[in-house]
Structure formats: structure tokens, C-alpha cells
Design a protein around this motif. Structure first.
Motif, PDB file in Angstrom:
ATOM      1  N   VAL A  69       0.700  -1.337   0.193  1.00 29.63           N
ATOM      2  CA  VAL A  69      -0.136  -0.077  -0.118  1.00 29.63           C
ATOM      3  C   VAL A  69       0.829   1.563  -0.150  1.00 29.63           C
ATOM      4  CG1 VAL A  69      -1.344   1.174   1.016  1.00 29.63           C
ATOM      5  CG2 VAL A  69      -1.931  -1.338   1.247  1.00 29.63           C
ATOM      6  N   ILE A  70       1.731   1.251   0.601  1.00 30.81           N
ATOM      7  CA  ILE A  70       2.860   2.857   1.065  1.00 30.81           C
ATOM      8  C   ILE A  70       3.588   2.488  -0.259  1.00 30.81           C
ATOM      9  CG2 ILE A  70       4.788   3.499   2.054  1.00 30.81           C
ATOM     10  CD1 ILE A  70       3.886   1.896   4.518  1.00 30.81           C
ATOM     11  N   ASP A  71       4.047   1.693  -0.723  1.00 30.76           N
ATOM     12  CA  ASP A  71       4.551   1.705  -2.283  1.00 30.76           C
ATOM     13  C   ASP A  71       4.105   2.496  -3.017  1.00 30.76           C
ATOM     14  OD1 ASP A  71       7.182   0.631  -0.919  1.00 30.76           O
ATOM     15  OD2 ASP A  71       6.114  -1.096  -2.207  1.00 30.76           O
ATOM     16  N   ILE A  72       2.877   1.860  -3.258  1.00 29.05           N
ATOM     17  CA  ILE A  72       1.455   1.934  -4.257  1.00 29.05           C
ATOM     18  C   ILE A  72       1.757   4.144  -4.131  1.00 29.05           C
ATOM     19  CG2 ILE A  72      -0.604   2.427  -4.890  1.00 29.05           C
ATOM     20  CD1 ILE A  72      -0.532  -0.659  -4.288  1.00 29.05           C
ATOM     21  N   PHE A  73       1.351   4.578  -3.058  1.00 27.47           N
ATOM     22  CA  PHE A  73       0.867   5.981  -2.390  1.00 27.47           C
ATOM     23  C   PHE A  73       2.858   6.257  -3.647  1.00 27.47           C
ATOM     24  CE2 PHE A  73      -2.073   4.956   0.290  1.00 27.47           C
ATOM     25  CZ  PHE A  73      -3.346   5.227  -0.033  1.00 27.47           C
ATOM     26  N   ILE A  74       3.622   5.695  -3.238  1.00 28.45           N
ATOM     27  CA  ILE A  74       4.791   6.743  -3.307  1.00 28.45           C
ATOM     28  C   ILE A  74       5.186   6.827  -4.695  1.00 28.45           C
ATOM     29  CG2 ILE A  74       7.434   6.379  -3.250  1.00 28.45           C
ATOM     30  CD1 ILE A  74       7.026   4.989  -0.371  1.00 28.45           C
ATOM     31  N   ILE A  75       4.580   5.590  -5.644  1.00 30.40           N
ATOM     32  CA  ILE A  75       4.803   5.785  -7.020  1.00 30.40           C
ATOM     33  C   ILE A  75       3.729   6.786  -7.495  1.00 30.40           C
ATOM     34  CG2 ILE A  75       4.951   4.536  -8.458  1.00 30.40           C
ATOM     35  CD1 ILE A  75       5.643   2.293  -6.955  1.00 30.40           C
ATOM     36  N   PHE A  76       2.223   6.522  -6.604  1.00 33.80           N
ATOM     37  CA  PHE A  76       2.261   8.170  -7.229  1.00 33.80           C
ATOM     38  C   PHE A  76       2.125   8.894  -7.331  1.00 33.80           C
ATOM     39  CE2 PHE A  76      -2.205  10.395  -7.252  1.00 33.80           C
ATOM     40  CZ  PHE A  76      -3.037   9.270  -8.545  1.00 33.80           C
ATOM     41  N   LEU A  77       2.825   9.524  -5.973  1.00 33.74           N
ATOM     42  CA  LEU A  77       2.695  10.855  -5.302  1.00 33.74           C
ATOM     43  C   LEU A  77       4.189  11.134  -6.479  1.00 33.74           C
ATOM     44  CD1 LEU A  77       2.802  10.502  -1.310  1.00 33.74           C
ATOM     45  CD2 LEU A  77       1.666  11.906  -2.849  1.00 33.74           C
ATOM     46  N   ILE A  78       5.301  10.529  -6.236  1.00 26.99           N
ATOM     47  CA  ILE A  78       6.184  11.020  -7.602  1.00 26.99           C
ATOM     48  C   ILE A  78       5.427  11.324  -9.013  1.00 26.99           C
ATOM     49  CG2 ILE A  78       7.872  10.077  -8.746  1.00 26.99           C
ATOM     50  CD1 ILE A  78       9.026   7.985  -6.228  1.00 26.99           C
ATOM     51  N   PHE A 105       6.362   8.623   3.819  1.00 28.69           N
ATOM     52  CA  PHE A 105       5.979   7.276   3.468  1.00 28.69           C
ATOM     53  C   PHE A 105       6.609   6.562   3.627  1.00 28.69           C
ATOM     54  CE2 PHE A 105       1.665   9.129   2.258  1.00 28.69           C
ATOM     55  CZ  PHE A 105       0.378   8.649   2.515  1.00 28.69           C
ATOM     56  N   PHE A 106       8.290   7.231   2.884  1.00 27.00           N
ATOM     57  CA  PHE A 106       9.612   6.309   3.244  1.00 27.00           C
ATOM     58  C   PHE A 106       9.969   6.325   4.557  1.00 27.00           C
ATOM     59  CE2 PHE A 106      10.877   7.560  -1.517  1.00 27.00           C
ATOM     60  CZ  PHE A 106      10.794   5.602  -1.719  1.00 27.00           C
ATOM     61  N   ILE A 107       9.719   6.618   5.145  1.00 31.12           N
ATOM     62  CA  ILE A 107      10.043   6.605   7.100  1.00 31.12           C
ATOM     63  C   ILE A 107       9.303   5.457   6.850  1.00 31.12           C
ATOM     64  CG2 ILE A 107       9.995   7.806   9.341  1.00 31.12           C
ATOM     65  CD1 ILE A 107      10.916  10.149   8.078  1.00 31.12           C
ATOM     66  N   PHE A 108       7.612   5.566   7.120  1.00 29.12           N
ATOM     67  CA  PHE A 108       6.206   4.480   7.139  1.00 29.12           C
ATOM     68  C   PHE A 108       7.207   3.596   6.208  1.00 29.12           C
ATOM     69  CE2 PHE A 108       2.581   8.085   8.075  1.00 29.12           C
ATOM     70  CZ  PHE A 108       3.336   7.878   9.328  1.00 29.12           C
ATOM     71  N   ARG A 109       7.112   3.624   5.156  1.00 24.61           N
ATOM     72  CA  ARG A 109       7.631   2.158   5.249  1.00 24.61           C
ATOM     73  C   ARG A 109       9.072   1.774   5.140  1.00 24.61           C
ATOM     74  NH1 ARG A 109      10.532  -0.398   0.727  1.00 24.61           N
ATOM     75  NH2 ARG A 109       9.411  -1.718  -0.718  1.00 24.61           N
ATOM     76  N   ILE A 110       9.713   2.011   5.804  1.00 22.29           N
ATOM     77  CA  ILE A 110      11.504   1.724   6.028  1.00 22.29           C
ATOM     78  C   ILE A 110      10.593   0.701   7.784  1.00 22.29           C
ATOM     79  CG2 ILE A 110      13.311   2.122   8.294  1.00 22.29           C
ATOM     80  CD1 ILE A 110      13.430   4.202   5.839  1.00 22.29           C
ATOM     81  N   LEU A 111       9.907   2.013   8.458  1.00 20.46           N
ATOM     82  CA  LEU A 111       9.292   1.573   9.913  1.00 20.46           C
ATOM     83  C   LEU A 111       8.114   0.278   9.578  1.00 20.46           C
ATOM     84  CD1 LEU A 111       8.191   4.666  11.339  1.00 20.46           C
ATOM     85  CD2 LEU A 111      10.361   2.876  11.668  1.00 20.46           C
ATOM     86  N   ALA A 112       7.707  -0.602   8.303  1.00 24.19           N
ATOM     87  CA  ALA A 112       6.823  -1.347   8.591  1.00 24.19           C
ATOM     88  C   ALA A 112       7.396  -2.049   7.836  1.00 24.19           C
ATOM     89  CB  ALA A 112       5.515  -1.000   7.539  1.00 24.19           C
ATOM     90  N   ILE A 113       8.587  -2.171   7.302  1.00 25.80           N
ATOM     91  CA  ILE A 113       9.027  -3.830   7.505  1.00 25.80           C
ATOM     92  C   ILE A 113      10.689  -3.508   8.033  1.00 25.80           C
ATOM     93  CG2 ILE A 113      11.674  -4.142   5.621  1.00 25.80           C
ATOM     94  CD1 ILE A 113      11.005  -2.594   3.646  1.00 25.80           C
ATOM     95  N   LYS A 114      10.710  -2.666   9.262  1.00 24.87           N
ATOM     96  CA  LYS A 114      11.422  -3.115  10.476  1.00 24.87           C
ATOM     97  C   LYS A 114      10.655  -3.792  11.032  1.00 24.87           C
ATOM     98  CE  LYS A 114      14.259  -1.119  13.854  1.00 24.87           C
ATOM     99  NZ  LYS A 114      15.847  -0.171  14.117  1.00 24.87           N
ATOM    100  N   TYR A 115       9.398  -3.255  11.321  1.00 24.36           N
ATOM    101  CA  TYR A 115       8.568  -3.585  12.281  1.00 24.36           C
ATOM    102  C   TYR A 115       7.410  -4.740  11.859  1.00 24.36           C
ATOM    103  CZ  TYR A 115      11.145  -0.986  15.485  1.00 24.36           C
ATOM    104  OH  TYR A 115      11.825   0.488  16.152  1.00 24.36           O
ATOM    105  N   SER A 116       8.174  -5.469  10.780  1.00 26.60           N
ATOM    106  CA  SER A 116       6.580  -6.163  10.163  1.00 26.60           C
ATOM    107  C   SER A 116       6.093  -7.460  11.386  1.00 26.60           C
ATOM    108  CB  SER A 116       7.279  -6.769   9.215  1.00 26.60           C
ATOM    109  OG  SER A 116       6.944  -7.927   8.229  1.00 26.60           O
TER     110      SER A 116
END
Length: 131
Positions: A69-78, A105-116
Motif C-alpha cells: 500500500v505504501i509503495d503504491i502511494f509513493i509511486i503515485f506521489l512521484i 511515506f518512506f519513513i513509514f515504509r522503513i518502519l513497516a519493514i522493520k516492525y513486520s
């Protein structure tokens, strides 16, 4: 000389992305298309691919991964940043704001991966194996 040609051949066999990018670039040049428009369309295609990947993963595993979900938002914002920067009259406030949101969103993505939750299960298994 043959060794160098073989290395080049091996490189292109293993890195087909370069060949695909070259073909797309030649098509863009031959069709005399606007480059920014093509980039925007490619990013829209990537967003659609990510959405389909997310839906497929949800159907198969009955889980929705936050990372997709976060990847989709990042790509759409880019995509939006590229659109705004290609305008003749640039709205710098909007561009800076979108870049800030992308950073969040990149910070959220890193946190989502770290605390998966999947990583916690792996760590717990490793700890139980050590005992």
C-alpha cells in the motif's frame, strides 16, 4: 577481443532490463512522443501493477501487506511530482509538499519493514532454536 564480446553478450543476457529500456527509448524517439508524458504513463502502469500485486497477495494469503500500500502511494506521489515539475508555471509549494509527503511515506515504509509481524516470528523461532 572475443573475450570482450562474450562479456558484453553475457551482460545483456543477464540484464534484459537494459535491452527493454533501449527498445522503449527507441520507440519514444521514433514516435516523436513527449518524454514527460511517457514517464507519467509508465508510472501509472507501475501503480496499476502494484495494485494488482496487492490484490493478488490479499486473495492468496488473506493478508494485506502495508508495504504494498505504501509503495503504491509513493509511486503515485512521484508521478504527481513529475507532472507538477513539467508544467511551465511551477507551483513550488505543492512540489515541496509532495516531496515531504513522499519522505514521510518512506519513513513509514522503513518502519513497516522493520516492525513486520513476519520478522517477529522469525526472531522468535531463532531464539527458541538457540535455547
Amino acid at each position: 577481443m572475443r573475450k570482450a564480446i562474450q562479456r558484453i553478450k553475457n551482460y545483456f543476457e543477464n540484464n534484459y532490463e537494459f535491452l527493454a529500456a533501449g527498445i522503449i527509448f527507441i520507440i519514444i524517439l521514433a514516435a516523436n512522443l513527449e518524454f514527460q508524458k511517457i514517464i507519467v504513463l509508465m508510472l501509472e502502469f507501475i501503480v496499476i501493477m502494484e495494485v494488482m500485486k496487492m490484490i493478488s497477495d490479499f486473495i492468496k494469503k488473506a493478508k494485506l501487506r502495508l508495504r504494498f500500500v505504501i509503495d503504491i502511494f509513493i509511486i503515485f506521489l512521484i508521478r504527481d511530482v513529475i507532472i507538477y515539475t513539467s508544467h511551465a508555471k511551477k507551483d513550488y509549494f505543492t512540489i515541496i509538499f509532495l516531496l515531504f509527503v513522499i519522505l514521510i511515506f518512506f519513513i513509514f515504509r522503513i518502519l513497516a519493514i522493520k516492525y513486520s509481524p513476519g520478522k517477529k516470528e522469525i526472531i522468535l523461532k531463532e531464539e527458541s532454536n538457540e535455547k
